[in-house]
Design an enzyme around this catalytic site. Structure first.
Site, mmCIF file in Angstrom:
data_model
loop_
_atom_site.group_PDB
_atom_site.id
_atom_site.type_symbol
_atom_site.label_atom_id
_atom_site.label_comp_id
_atom_site.label_asym_id
_atom_site.label_seq_id
_atom_site.Cartn_x
_atom_site.Cartn_y
_atom_site.Cartn_z
ATOM 1 C CG ASN A 6 5.667 -65.832 18.394
ATOM 2 O OD1 ASN A 6 5.149 -66.920 18.618
ATOM 3 N ND2 ASN A 6 6.908 -65.569 18.758
ATOM 4 C CG ASP A 7 1.810 -64.488 21.258
ATOM 5 O OD1 ASP A 7 2.566 -65.458 21.491
ATOM 6 O OD2 ASP A 7 1.939 -63.377 21.801
#
Length: 465
Positions: free
Chosen positions: A394-395
């Site tokens: 994600n990040d």
């Protein structure tokens, strides 16, 4: 009882083996060999230490009983622990190293004559400094690691916990520890010694609570370094060569790894080791965007896109670890290769929840090492890639790190997944990552969201392929 000279030789041998172990662990290809060197080195160190104990005949039974209890617990945990829980296991073990340093320092301070350090109230100054530093770093490591464990386990919120004046309080407590160590050396007061321990316990908590979940990989390596320095400090107190060598190796390698991780995340090394001093409050800056439309896909769509691609780049993240999808992923890649598709793996330095987490999982699935690339090696390839298959990351793929100066992750090097012709994003939902911010990549025109458990989705893709 073994002679001092022979003991030194065996400790030197174990030290060399520890160095070889670290060298082996620097590469996935030699990691098994590195582990073996470490095991042999530790076995030698423990064995000769037991033999060197005075009153061997009376103390041997107690040592064996304690070794069997501790070894049995360690073996049980090692066999039972899933790979997804490895980060919190590491944090837990770090806490035990710190606590051990505290106990040994307390024993040495209360019974200095046993360790040839002098007598109660008249301990050698050098030994006092060594045990004070060892007990302080050990106490910080213990409580800091417990907080890291609770955050990683989900028992405690992974969001930064901050309050006004927090960093100044940390600074005051740090100065207080230094001042107390100075006066301890002058007065050798038992109350001052206990005060150092108590303040260090509190400082360990305060240093870790303001660090958010996105920075946990750095915290793990930092605590690893702390535990090493605590062990080295106690090693000097006990005049134990093996403990000094081991502690120094762990401390220095952990510090270097922390620096590398900070560089990979564009974080200040000193900010992290000082408990997030100057760090951005992730909670206050995280913004929940208005719900935008996303393109939903299924295993059929994903299989069609990848089967007709000439190149596919896999981006694994913690979601893959949670679902234990690495073996299914390997099957999918094998199926793609049979169709003539070129497949590579892109690993971000902080993917997962500890350094090298994704590398370990892929190695467990026997993924060839020459197909796995770090961020710097593969980032330029995304522009020429037909499909990027993001499985649980994600990040580390969030374009906001490059475009939004207000983002908590702004400036962190990320994988240029958005440059691929098509992006397949496997997630259970649109929930944010550890940094607590929305990912613009979900809403891009070239992104297809595959909402499902990572393992189940990958297995369905394999069937369609």
């Amino acid at each position: 009882m073994i002679s001092a000279n022979l003991l030194a030789v065996f400790y030197l041998i174990s030290g060399v083996l520890f160095i070889l172990a670290l060298r082996g662990l620097s590469s996935p290809e030699t990691s098994r060999q590195g582990n073996l060197f470490g095991i042999i080195g530790m076995a030698i160190a423990i064995g000769v230490t037991i033999i060197s104990v005075e009153n061997f005949s009376t103390g041997f039974l107690y040592l064996i009983i304690l070794l069997l209890i501790g070894g049995s617990i360690g073996a049980f945990i090692a066999f039972k622990i899933p790979m997804t829980a490895m980060p919190e296991l590491v944090a837990g073990f770090h806490s035990l190293v710190g606590l051990a340093a505290v106990f040994v320092a307390i024993s040495a301070f209360l019974n200095p004559e046993v360790f040839n350090l002098g007598f109660q109230g008249n301990i050698k100054i050098a030994s006092l400094i060594e045990m004070s530093l060892g007990v302080s770093i050990g106490a910080i490591t213990f409580t800091g690691s417990v907080i890291a464990f609770l955050k990683l386990r989900g028992i405690m919120s992974g969001s930064p916990i901050t309050f006004i004046g927090q960093h100044y309080l940390n600074l005051i407590l740090g100065i207080a520890v230094v001042v107390l160590i100075f006066y301890l050396c002058k007065t050798q007061s038992t109350n001052l010694f206990w005060s150092i321990i108590m303040i260090s316990f509190i400082l360990g908590i305060l240093l870790i609570i303001p660090i958010g979940g996105a920075d946990m990989p750095v915290v793990i390596s930092m605590l690893n370094s702390y535990s090493g320095w605590a062990a080295a400090g106690i090693g000097f107190t006990l005049e134990n060569t093996a403990l000094i060598i081991t502690g120094a190796l762990v401390g220095s390698s952990g510090a270097i790894l922390s620096y590398i991780m900070c560089k990979g995340m564009n974080r200040s090394f000193f900010n992290v080791i000082l408990g997030g001093w100057g760090a951005t409050d992730q909670t206050s800056l995280s913004k929940t965007k208005e719900q935008k439309p996303v393109k939903n896909g299924n295993a059929d769509d994903a299989a069609f896109l990848m089967k007709n691609a000439s190149s596919v780049i896999i981006v694994p993240g913690y979601g893959m670890a949670v679902a234990q999808a690495q073996h299914a992923l390997r099957e999918m890649v094998d199926a793609l290769k049979k169709n003539g598709v070129k497949v590579s793996y892109a690993i971000h330095p902080v993917a997962g929840r500890m350094p090298g987490h994704m590398n370990v999982l892929l190695a467990e699935a026997n993924v060839p090492y020459d197909e796995v690339f770090e961020l710097e090696e593969i980032n330029n390839d995304f522009a020429n890639c037909d499909v990027a298959y993001v499985i649980g990351a994600n990040d580390v793929t969030n374009p906001a790190a490059k475009s939004d100066p207000q983002s908590p992750i702004y400036g962190m090097p990320v994988l240029d997944v958005e440059k691929s012709k098509s992006v397949l994003f496997v997630k259970r939902s649109l929930s944010p990552g550890y940094a607590g911010i929305d990912n613009d990549l979900f809403y891009r025109d070239n992104t297809l969201m595959l909402f499902a458990d990572a393992k189940k989705m990958t297995e369905e893709i394999v069937k369609n392929l």
